[in-house]
Each structure stands twice: as structure tokens, then as C-alpha cells.
Design a protein around this motif. Sequence first.
Motif, PDB file in Angstrom:
ATOM      1  N   ASP A 198       9.047  -1.740   0.059  1.00 25.95           N
ATOM      2  CA  ASP A 198       8.846  -3.141  -0.608  1.00 25.95           C
ATOM      3  C   ASP A 198       8.444  -3.293  -1.730  1.00 25.95           C
ATOM      4  N   GLU A 199       7.263  -2.781  -1.945  1.00 27.40           N
ATOM      5  CA  GLU A 199       6.631  -2.775  -3.352  1.00 27.40           C
ATOM      6  C   GLU A 199       7.300  -1.788  -4.309  1.00 27.40           C
ATOM      7  N   ARG A 202      10.217  -4.236  -5.567  1.00 27.06           N
ATOM      8  CA  ARG A 202       9.699  -5.188  -6.269  1.00 27.06           C
ATOM      9  C   ARG A 202       9.285  -4.919  -7.431  1.00 27.06           C
ATOM     10  N   SER A 203       8.578  -3.952  -7.645  1.00 29.08           N
ATOM     11  CA  SER A 203       7.986  -3.246  -9.070  1.00 29.08           C
ATOM     12  C   SER A 203       8.785  -2.470  -9.918  1.00 29.08           C
ATOM     13  N   VAL A 210       3.477   4.329  -7.109  1.00 25.62           N
ATOM     14  CA  VAL A 210       3.185   3.056  -5.899  1.00 25.62           C
ATOM     15  C   VAL A 210       2.071   3.852  -5.005  1.00 25.62           C
TER      16      VAL A 210
END
Length: 263
Positions: A198-199, A202-203, A210
Amino acid sequence: MRIDLSGKRAVVTGSTVGIGLAIAKGLAECGASVVINGRTRAAVDKAIAAARADVPDGRFIGHAGDLGTTAGCAAIVAAHPDCDVLVNNLGIFGPRDFFETPDDEWSRYFEVNVMSGVRLSRAWLPGMATRDWGRVVFISSESALNIPEDMIHYGVSKTAMVSIARGLAKRMAGTGVTVNSVLPGPTLSEGFADMLSDEVKRSGRTVEEVGADFVMTHRSSSIIRRPASVEEVANMVVYACSPQASATTGAALRVDGGVLNTI
């Protein structure tokens, strides 16, 4: 150093993905015939296809079965009565607060993470001793010594694995059979990558970037400041399984990136 495991039969439990699959490929590259294990035939077949793509000359045998049960362990021993190298990699993990972890969850972790290795070692080590050669590795974790407050049940199971490996090494003294545990730290396996997905989305950053942030947030004592690769962990395991590691037994071998803040 050239590690030669030609003519040896290896069993790597829970080896359809991640560290387990990397270990299976590493052992096969050294000439061992490797049993890849997972709970379903589909997962095993997929893993063997991936392993053969990376190690075209590797000898891989599939075994589908749940080794977190007594019956599952008995079935793999019956199918493969001789084993020279046993890597007890099967394991489960997941955060859960101590006060919300019921008895059956403690039992489940003990059965899968601990008793699978106990049962298979009990079945195969006598044959290794008879042949005057054998290697057993328990894949523990830095969490065995650095018990995570949000996964106490998991940490305890990993501590138990280190204890079993040490005691079993002493029990096998003078037989030519070595028993060790390997303690990985945060490792960029499929499960770890899924947790970060998810990160990553998103990023827009890579999973490696990450992952490095995650390590520095949650394991700030890391010296390498990133997750290890599954291959980096597998390299230590393959060495521990090698003829060259004949004087290494009863050891807790760390591949934790320096997370454990002790000498």
C-alpha cells in the motif's frame, strides 16, 4: 569456496516462496536433490517451475502437505525416508496483542513453528547419524532474542527453535551431524513486500526504498539500514549445510543486518 552437495537429499519445509524457496535453489545449485514443500500441489508446482527457471540443472521434488500437523510430518517422512539435509523453515507470523492472543493461537504457533521441526528432526536424524553425516538448520529469527512486544507468541516460538537446535546439537555430538539455527532480521520476502504494498503504491517509491524506511522505523538498530534479500539469508543457510561447515554446530547464526544490539 565451492560447496558440493552432490548425492545429498535435502528437505526444505515451507519452501514455495521467500526464504525457503531461495534456500531450496541455493542447495540445488550445489548439487543436492531438494524436496520443495508447501500445503497445496498448486503452490508446490509453481515453486518448482520458478526454481527450475533459475536453476535449470537443479533436481527438485515436490511434496504437498501441511507439516504443521503430526499426520503431515508422518506423510513426508514416509514419502522420503532418507534425508541428509533438513532445513526447518516452515513458520507463521503476525502481530497480535498479548492480551488478545488466546490459547489456541499459542498452540497453533507452537505446532507450526516448533513441533514441525521437532517431529522431522526426530524422524530423520537417526538415519543421518547412521551415515555419519547430516545437516539440520532451524530458521529462527532475530525476534528470538529481541522479542517483539506486538508478537510475543511468535518471538517465544522462535526462541524455542534456538533452544532445540542447541540442545539437539549436543545430543548428536560425535555423530557427524551438525545442528544450527539461523536468525534472519527483516527480509524482503514476498510476505514483507505484500505488507508494504500500500505504501509503495501511495508513494510511488520502490519496495526497496519503502522497506529501508520500515527497517529504520521499526528496527532502528539495523546496521545495514535495509531489509536483507532472501538470497542473503539463503547463503548463510547453504553454508551451514555444507561439508565446509563441519565445525559449526550448536550455533545461532545471525543474518539480521546488525539489528541485535549485542556483541
